[in-house]
Design an enzyme around this catalytic site. Structure first.
Site, PDB file in Angstrom:
ATOM      1  N   PRO A 270     -14.906  34.993  19.167  1.00 51.59           N
ATOM      2  CA  PRO A 270     -16.176  34.436  18.716  1.00 51.59           C
ATOM      3  C   PRO A 270     -16.057  32.976  18.278  1.00 51.59           C
ATOM      4  CG  PRO A 270     -15.196  35.776  16.991  1.00 51.59           C
ATOM      5  CD  PRO A 270     -14.269  35.859  18.160  1.00 51.59           C
ATOM      6  N   ARG A 308     -28.212  20.689  20.409  1.00 51.66           N
ATOM      7  CA  ARG A 308     -28.621  22.052  20.760  1.00 51.66           C
ATOM      8  C   ARG A 308     -30.142  22.225  20.928  1.00 51.66           C
ATOM      9  NH1 ARG A 308     -28.032  26.200  18.121  1.00 51.66           N
ATOM     10  NH2 ARG A 308     -27.259  27.601  19.701  1.00 51.66           N
ATOM     11  N   CYS A 338     -33.317   6.704  22.360  1.00 53.32           N
ATOM     12  CA  CYS A 338     -34.345   6.356  23.319  1.00 53.32           C
ATOM     13  C   CYS A 338     -34.428   7.416  24.414  1.00 53.32           C
ATOM     14  CB  CYS A 338     -34.093   4.959  23.871  1.00 53.32           C
ATOM     15  SG  CYS A 338     -34.277   3.746  22.556  1.00 53.32           S
TER      16      CYS A 338
END
Ligand SMILES: *Cc1c(COP(=O)(O)O)cnc(C)c1O
Length: 413
Positions: A270, A308, A338
């Site tokens: 994990p 994310r 930008c």
């Protein structure tokens, strides 16, 4: 229902404002106590079998985090030779490092063999070349794709039929021929179906598929079930029921070991589950901008620091730590890059003022490790809270870091 910010204005007992005053913002802060809590939860959930947990370090690769996991007994999951080297540098026993690359060259795999780590190969072509070179002298794990859809965003799902990951379960006969002809010693089977286990039974189905093919592999020492443990990102999100999975999987695993005739180790790798909730990303609000459509809160950060939301459309809970008692109002939180780098639309935050600090929760996994210097911006500093003490574990970058490997040629002087 998961509670967020039961103590939103402190991390590991230390006031967020103090951390920002001391280290500046933007800033990543990790609470080691939460990493340990998550590790112990998994460990306990799977205590019914001989379980080994390897931290997937691509989620968060600061060397102090690696050392921390080594100290509490974890192994390491790596996906590149550079991560292998980081793990060795952090002091992991190479035997506790698994190297699970995808689409890398045989040359890179040879470097990993030199380090003595567990090799995991996910395609028949390289496996054949590996066998040709090492025969049965270096054991290898093979990554199987059971084609079970575990859910989540398509970009993080690896189990589907079009996925580039793993050797298809439908190629067993071909795989077996290569193993026989090159006398390859397969000591482990691996799968990693994707990032979100939504349903324990779907995961168990994938596990059963692996058990079914084990009769092709007489030398197994472990089965690696990858990851896929989901953690809550939204206030009403669920997380993978690891305790239920633990009970069911260890029981079927132990039954399987009896049939197989030997006790194998059960591995997991994990990333997110271990570190996501430990991390908070802190950034200052530069500007409040009222448009005809919404009120933007423009922060001193962007997709260069936390990608994310833009890359996976993922939700990060955001709170205003500078004005906890303010009136709740709607904001759209955007970055300074930008590009259209939106962290969240129409979020209810207590009134945001220029200069306030916003906290992005659950930012420990794939936060800093996916950051970049886009727009020539410096990457943020990282702080770890360990035993009630805050430590700077990465300093903020400077212009020298941006220019470090650039070569100014004479011809342009
Ligand atoms: C990324 C990755 C993991 C970790 O996945 P999480 O969703 O962060 O738990 C585990 N194994 C492999 C092979 C990976 O590539």
């Amino acid at each position: 229902m998961i509670q967020f910010n039961n103590d939103a204005y402190r991390i590991g007992g230390i006031p967020v404002q103090d951390l920002c005053d001391k280290y500046g913002a933007p800033l990543y802060v990790y609470d080691a106590a939460i990493m340990e809590r998550q590790y112990n939860q998994l460990k306990n959930a799977f205590s019914g079998a001989n379980t080994k947990i390897k931290f997937a370090c691509k989620a968060l690769n600061n060397i102090n985090v690696l050392k921390f996991f080594k100290n509490i007994g974890a192994g390491l999951d790596t996906v590149s030779i550079q991560e292998v080297w980081m793990g060795v540098r952090a002091g992991f026993d190479p035997k506790n490092i698994i190297y699970t690359p995808n689409c890398v060259s045989l040359e890179e795999i040879e470097l990993a063999v030199k380090e003595g780590v567990q090799i995991n190969i996910d395609n028949i072509s390289i496996l054949e070349q590996f066998g040709h070179k090492y025969g049965n002298t270096v054991p290898v794990c093979v990554r199987i794709n059971p084609h079970v859809m575990a859910g989540g965003n398509i970009n993080i799902s690896t189990g589907h039929i079009d996925s580039k990951f793993g050797i298809s379960i439908y190629q067993m006969r071909h795989l077996e021929r290569v193993i026989k002809s090159e006398k390859i010693r397969v000591n482990g089977l691996h799968m990693h179906t994707g990032s979100d286990i939504l349903d324990v039974d779907v995961f168990l189905r994938a596990a059963e598929i692996l058990f079914e093919v084990t009769d092709h592999f007489p030398d197994l020492e472990f089965i690696d079930f990858g990851s896929g443990f989901k953690v809550p990102y939204k206030p009403d999100d669920y997380q993978t029921d690891v305790d239920a999975l633990g009970v069911k999987l260890t029981s079927t695993f132990n039954d399987f070991c009896k049939t197989y005739g030997r006790n194998l180790e059960l591995w997991f790798e994990p990333g997110k589950f271990l570190v996501s909730q430990s991390g908070t990303f802190l950034a200052k609000v530069n500007v409040i901008k009222q448009t005809t459509a919404t009120v933007f809160a423009g922060i001193d950060s962007g997709m260069n620091h936390l990608i994310r939301p833009m890359f996976y459309n993922s939700y990060h809970h955001i709170t205003n730590v500078s004005n906890p008692e303010g009136t709740q109002r709607l904001y759209t939180i955007v970055g300074y890059i930008c590009e259209t780098d939106t962290f969240g639309w129409d979020r209810k935050l207590s009134e945001v003022r220029e200069g306030d600090i916003l906290a992005f929760h659950n930012a420990g996994a794939y936060g800093f490790t996916m950051s970049s210097n886009y727009n020539s911006r410096f990457r943020p500093a990282e702080v770890m809270i360990y035993k009630g003490q805050d430590y700077l574990i990465r300093k903020r970058e400077t212009l020298d870091d941006i220019l470090r490997n650039q070569i100014e040629i004479e011809a342009l002087i």
